[in-house]
Structures are given as structure tokens and as C-alpha cells.
Design an enzyme around this catalytic site. Structure first.
Site, PDB file in Angstrom:
ATOM      1  N   ASP A 158      -0.105   2.451  -6.442  1.00 57.37           N
ATOM      2  CA  ASP A 158      -1.113   1.624  -5.903  1.00 57.37           C
ATOM      3  C   ASP A 158      -0.328   0.962  -4.809  1.00 57.37           C
ATOM      4  O   ASP A 158       0.755   0.035  -5.226  1.00 57.37           O
ATOM      5  CB  ASP A 158      -1.821   0.763  -6.762  1.00 57.37           C
ATOM      6  N   GLU A 204      14.694  12.222 -15.636  1.00 56.20           N
ATOM      7  CA  GLU A 204      15.208  12.271 -17.125  1.00 56.20           C
ATOM      8  C   GLU A 204      14.264  12.967 -17.897  1.00 56.20           C
ATOM      9  O   GLU A 204      14.623  13.877 -18.836  1.00 56.20           O
ATOM     10  CB  GLU A 204      15.415  10.609 -17.334  1.00 56.20           C
TER      11      GLU A 204
HETATM   12  C1  GLC Z   1      -5.532  -0.019  -3.561  1.00 57.08           C
HETATM   13  C2  GLC Z   1      -6.522   0.578  -4.154  1.00 57.08           C
HETATM   14  C3  GLC Z   1      -7.960  -0.361  -4.071  1.00 57.08           C
HETATM   15  C4  GLC Z   1      -7.470  -1.625  -4.727  1.00 57.08           C
HETATM   16  C5  GLC Z   1      -6.107  -2.106  -4.243  1.00 57.08           C
HETATM   17  C6  GLC Z   1      -5.761  -3.419  -4.744  1.00 57.08           C
HETATM   18  O1  GLC Z   1      -5.495  -0.207  -2.103  1.00 57.08           O
HETATM   19  O2  GLC Z   1      -6.796   1.712  -3.860  1.00 57.08           O
HETATM   20  O3  GLC Z   1      -8.949   0.164  -4.472  1.00 57.08           O
HETATM   21  O4  GLC Z   1      -8.600  -2.656  -4.380  1.00 57.08           O
HETATM   22  O5  GLC Z   1      -5.274  -1.269  -4.114  1.00 57.08           O
HETATM   23  O6  GLC Z   1      -5.111  -2.757  -6.044  1.00 57.08           O
END
Ligand code: GLC
Length: 545
Positions: free
Chosen positions: A204, A256
Site C-alpha cells: 500500500d 532469501e
Molecule cells: C491505498 C488503498 C486505499 C486506502 C489507502 C490508505 O491507496 O488502496 O484503499 O484507503 O491506501 O491506506
């Protein structure tokens, strides 16, 4: 050990937004056992694996992207045993499983954040997050002018007067990635899921972890919304050079494991960086394997814009030896069937777009419901759940419209998503009955059948998947045309046919002279083996005769 099979280079992966995929219970929220129960659908669809959005312990302020314990399952979604069972079952079907890592921020319910609040200003506990004193006589003004992606200021003040940074909701405090404990803790999380047997991670907000350490003001925010690509408007918050060493470290860990048992694992970044060359830095040989090519997702419905996005991403990733990773949708954006236009036009374009996407070289990610051509749902205001709705001062409806629980079968809500009496966490609209998996499976013209056919062909035809793309310059205006040469790529199949993909984004019929055979079309076309009449917003795959 021989060369490891980098299975992702031509894979089609399917995003499971867990809340909305399948509910094995009665609470109206999807869960891990629900995913297990629907693996036959994914197998039949023909994808190579899944990415599951966060199912970790979370107060769900951002529906799981606010993680309170990264190494446990939230009871809403099941438990670790349910995850292990899903993984085993998926592997039995030959499906890879990627999990979501959320390293930019934690939940404000994370024990480390609670400890930081309790310990007070100046404590070592506060150093794991980004706490600062405010400006103004009494520190009553935020430390800088940064704004949250979800709207409003990126700083929240706590009872003792300090402020903490959150690039997203106040319930999502940002970690300070300069702190060695933050790094060590996340490495332990990476190892934890690798030890459970996952095939990789979707990461993310990869471009956000490290901030300019001085935390200078960003330029004055432009009026209105900043789009998804924010690094130009907010140069001190995103895409800082310091992020790369984090991914180098994770790459070392993943390698690894792979060296140990010969199973290749993949790291995929969610990197909203517009400049393709800056983006490609995330997939240098010692960093992530893949990063989504969002330029195509954000491109308007225009053959010229598509060609530019595809060319630029292919060129920039090729420079670092990585493939481009194609994606048209995810749980954060308006569904293609509505984004490219309304009603029948939008659906026609979404089908054409999918067929073109699946003919591009390299991995493709599909979002759940794309295979059904689901439209964006206009979720009634009082049912909206996305924090974006409130934080934008009810200006933006938020992302709920792309997250409505999937329709599987039957004539009324919950359409097989949950047990019959259950109420799905977001209301399903009227008209979903025609779009269920069951209804589409028996309709040869349905989007489901189209996507199944495309995926089966992608497996069968050596020209598709990885390999070169050659633009054709004989396409009519408003059309995109490229060849995927097969010849020479597979020594054991010297006669494998090339594939030609033609997409029209115009609103009139287009006639082209291309001798060949029709392999697949997103809509009925006229073709006598020489003259192709493409109706508006249509993609065809052709093979030489
Ligand atoms: C990313 C995710 C989204 C989330 C954001 C914060 O963009 O895809 O859904 O709200 O990160 O974690």
C-alpha cells in the site's frame, strides 16, 4: 537450483476486496472462508492468482487499511486457521495468493500508537510516529500546511498539545520510517506471512513511507481536488529518495525465502507516481518486482491517450528490466463501466478496454466485478461508509460505489453474497439480478463469458502474456492497433501465430483492411477475412490466416 520461474511475468491476478467478495456467514461482510468457497469461480474464470485486501485486526476506520495488528486476522474476516485453509485450497487450484501490506501508517488503536499517546511529548514511544509541536503562540496551529488525501488537514492535535501526522484519516497515524524499530517490526510482518506460505505482497502507498525530514510546507494547495497523482502538488510528502532502501531490504528477504525453497515470490507496489521514469525506479532489479501502471487507469477513453500511456510505461520499465503491470480498476477508483461513459456505452467501452488490456505484454490485475462489467453504484448518502464522504465535507461520494458486494446468483439482495436473510454492508442496487455470475454464465454474450474466453486464449496463445509489442501504423484515426509476435519466442512452437489487437475508441464505424482470422471480439463485428468493420468502442483480436 535452476532459474526460478518468475510466474508473474504473464500472470493475470484478481483483486479480492474482502469485505465485498463473499460472506460465509450472516453479518453481511465478506470473509476468508467466503473467499475459499468461491475459489471455483476464480478457477473457472482462469486467473493465475489473487491479491486479498487487508484482513488484519482493525477498527475498520478505513475498512481494514487501518491496521492494529499486522500479524493477526480480524474476527470479522475469520482467523489465522481460516487464512491457512484458504491458502492451502487456493494452492490446490494452482492459484497464487498475495496479501496486502500497509506500511505507511497503522491504526490509532495499534498498541504502539496508544503507548505513544500515553508516554507524552519527548518520549521514545512518540518517535515511532511523526509527532511535532504546533506553530503559533500556544502551538495551536499545525506544524505545516499538509493536507490529508481524504480531505482536511494531515495533522491532528492530541490532548497534551502535540500534533501527529496522518496522510490519510486521523485514525491512520503515519509511522516514522527513519526509526529502526519501525523497519524491524515490518520486516517481522513480511517474514510472518512468508512463513505462512504467501506468494507475495501488494504494498500500500509505496511512495509515501518516507517524508522530507524537515517537513517543509508544500506549495499552496491548488483549489479543488488533487488527483491521485499527488507528488507534483505535494513534493515533500511523496516519492522521496529514501523509500527505495526499504524495498531493497524487503527484496532481500523475499529472495532469501525463494532461494531456500525454489518458489519465487513477488512484491507489487501501489505507487501513485505520474512520471514513468520516477515510477520505474521502484522496480529496479533490487527493489519491487512490479508496480501498477496507473497512467493507463487514469487515461481517458481515447486511442491516442492509451497509446501514449502504454508506450511510456513500457519504455520506462524496460529501461530497468521490469515489465509494466496493467490495471484498469481497483477498490479506490470509479468502475470502468461507468468511468468511460454511462449505461450501454460505458459497458461497451469497459469490455473493449479489458480485451485490449489482456492483450498487452506483462502482468494484468483485474478487480473483482470487472469480469461482470459491474457499473459504479450510486450508494445512497445515508448508506455511505467510506471516510472520504465525511472528510470531504460530503463533497466527494467516496469509493463505496466500487465496493458494493458482488452479485453471485438469485433475483434479490444479497444475490448469493451472504446467507439469504443477511443485509450486505453496502446496499446492492436494483438490477443486479441480470449481472450475477449465474445469470452471465449461461449468456454467451455476457461480459463474464467474454473475460473467461479471453483468459483461456491468453493461456493457449503463445503470442499473449510476456513478450514484445509492435505498434501498427495502419490503424484508422481513433484506433489503436498492435501486433504481438509469437514467432521466434518459443523454439518448440516455431509456427505459433502472431496476434493482432485493434481497439476503436471512436463513435462511428471504422473500416480496416487486415487479412486474418477473428479470434475474439468485445462486440459483434463485420469481417470477411480481409475487411474489418469495427463498430464504435470495440476491440478485436485477430490471428493471421
Ligand atoms: C491505498 C488503498 C486505499 C486506502 C489507502 C490508505 O491507496 O488502496 O484503499 O484507503 O491506501 O491506506
Amino acid at each position: 537450483m535452476g532459474v526460478m520461474h518468475r510466474w508473474w511475468l504473464d500472470a493475470v491476478l484478481y483483486e479480492v476486496y474482502i469485505r465485498s467478495f463473499a460472506d460465509s456467514g450472516h453479518d453481511g461482510v465478506g470473509d476468508l472462508t467466503g473467499v475459499s468457497s468461491r475459489l471455483p469461480h476464480l478457477h473457472e474464470l482462469g486467473v493465475d492468482g489473487i491479491w486479498i485486501t487487508p484482513f488484519y485486526r482493525s477498527p475498520m476506520a478505513d475498512h481494514g487499511y487501518d491496521v492494529a495488528d499486522h500479524r493477526d486476522v480480524d474476527p470479522l474476516f475469520g482467523d489465522l486457521a481460516a487464512f491457512d485453509a484458504l491458502l492451502t485450497e487456493a494452492h490446490r487450484y494452482g492459484l497464487k495468493v498475495l496479501v496486502d501490506l500497509v506500511p505507511n501508517h497503522s491504526s490509532n488503536a495499534h498498541p504502539a500508537f496508544r503507548a505513544a499517546l500515553a508516554a507524552g511529548p519527548g518520549s521514545p514511544e512518540r518517535d515511532l510516529y511523526i509527532f511535532r509541536d504546533g506553530h503559533g503562540e500556544n502551538g495551536q496551529l499545525p506544524p505545516n500546511n499538509w493536507v490529508s488525501v481524504f480531505g482536511g488537514p494531515a495533522w491532528t492535535r492530541v490532548a497534551d498539545g502535540q500534533w501527529y501526522l496522518h496522510l490519510f484519516a486521523p485514525e491512520q497515524p503515519d509511522w516514522d520510517w527513519r526509526h529502526p524499530e519501525v523497519r524491524a517490526d515490518h520486516e517481522a510482518t513480511v517474514r510472518f506471512w512468508l512463513d505462512h506460505g504467501v506468494d507475495g505482497f501488494r504494498i500500500d502507498v509505496t511512495h509515501g513511507l518516507v517524508k522530507n525530514s524537515v517537513l517543509p510546507d508544500n506549495p499552496q494547495p491548488p483549489a479543488g481536488d488533487i488527483a491521485f497523482f499527488r507528488e507534483r502538488a505535494e513534493p515533500h510528502s511523496w516519492d522521496q529518495d529514501g523509500v527505495h532502501e526499504i524495498y531493497q531490504r524487503w527484496r532481500t528477504i523475499v529472495e532469501e525465502y525463494s532461494r531456500h525453497d525454489g518458489r519465487a515470490r513477488v512484491l507489487v507496489g501501489e505507487t501513485w507516481v505520474a512520471d514513468p521514469h520516477r515510477l520505474a525506479r521502484y522496480v529496479r532489479p533490487d527493489e519491487l518486482h512490479l508496480t501498477f501502471a496507473f497512467a493507463l487507469l487514469t487515461a481517458p477513453w481515447s486511442a491516442a491517450a492509451w497509446r501514449t500511456a502504454i508506450t511510456d510505461d513500457l519504455a520506462a520499465t524496460a529501461e530497468v528490466g521490469a515489465p509494466a503491470t496493467w490495471v484498469l480498476a481497483n477498490h479506490d477508483v470509479v468502475r470502468p463501466a461507468s468511468r468511460y461513459g454511462d449505461g450501454a456505452t460505458g459497458l461497451r467501452r469497459a469490455r473493449a478496454a479489458l480485451l485490449t488490456l489482456l492483450a498487452l505484454p506483462g502482468p494484468v490485475f483485474l478487480y473483482q466485478g470487472d469480469e461482470l462489467g459491474l457499473p459504479q453504484v450510486d450508494v445512497p448518502p445515508d448508506a455511505r461508509q467510506d471516510p472520504v464522504w465525511e472528510r470531504s465535507g460530503r463533497q466527494s461520494p467516496g469509493r463505496d460505489g466500487a465496493r458494493v458486494p458482488l452479485p453471485w446468483s438469485g433475483l434479490r439482495s444479497p444475490y448469493g453474497f451472504s446467507a439469504d436473510a443477511a443485509t450486505p454492508w453496502l446496499p446492492q442496487p436494483e438490477g443486479f439480478a441480470d449481472l450475477t455470475v449465474d445469470a452471465q454464465a449461461s449468456d454467451p454474450m455476457s461480459t463474464l463469458v467474454l473475460v473467461r474466453s479471453a483468459l483461456a486464449l491468453r493461456r493457449a496463445l503463445p503470442a499473449l502474456g510476456g513478450g514484445p509489442l509492435r505498434w501498427r501504423d495502419d490503424a484508422a484515426p481513433g484506433c489503436l492497433a498492435f501486433d504481438r509476435p509469437a514467432v521466434g519466442r518459443l523454439p518448440d512452437m516455431p509456427d505459433a501465430p502472431d496476434l493482432t489487437c485493434v481497439m476503436s475508441t471512436t463513435d462511428t464505424d471504422v473500416t480496416l483492411a487486415i487479412p486474418g482470422r477473428l479470434v475474439l471480439a468485445s462486440n459483434p463485428v463485420g469481417y470477411d477475412g480481409i475487411t474489418l468493420t469495427l463498430p464504435p468502442d470495440t476491440t478485436v483480436w485477430l490471428a493471421p490466416r
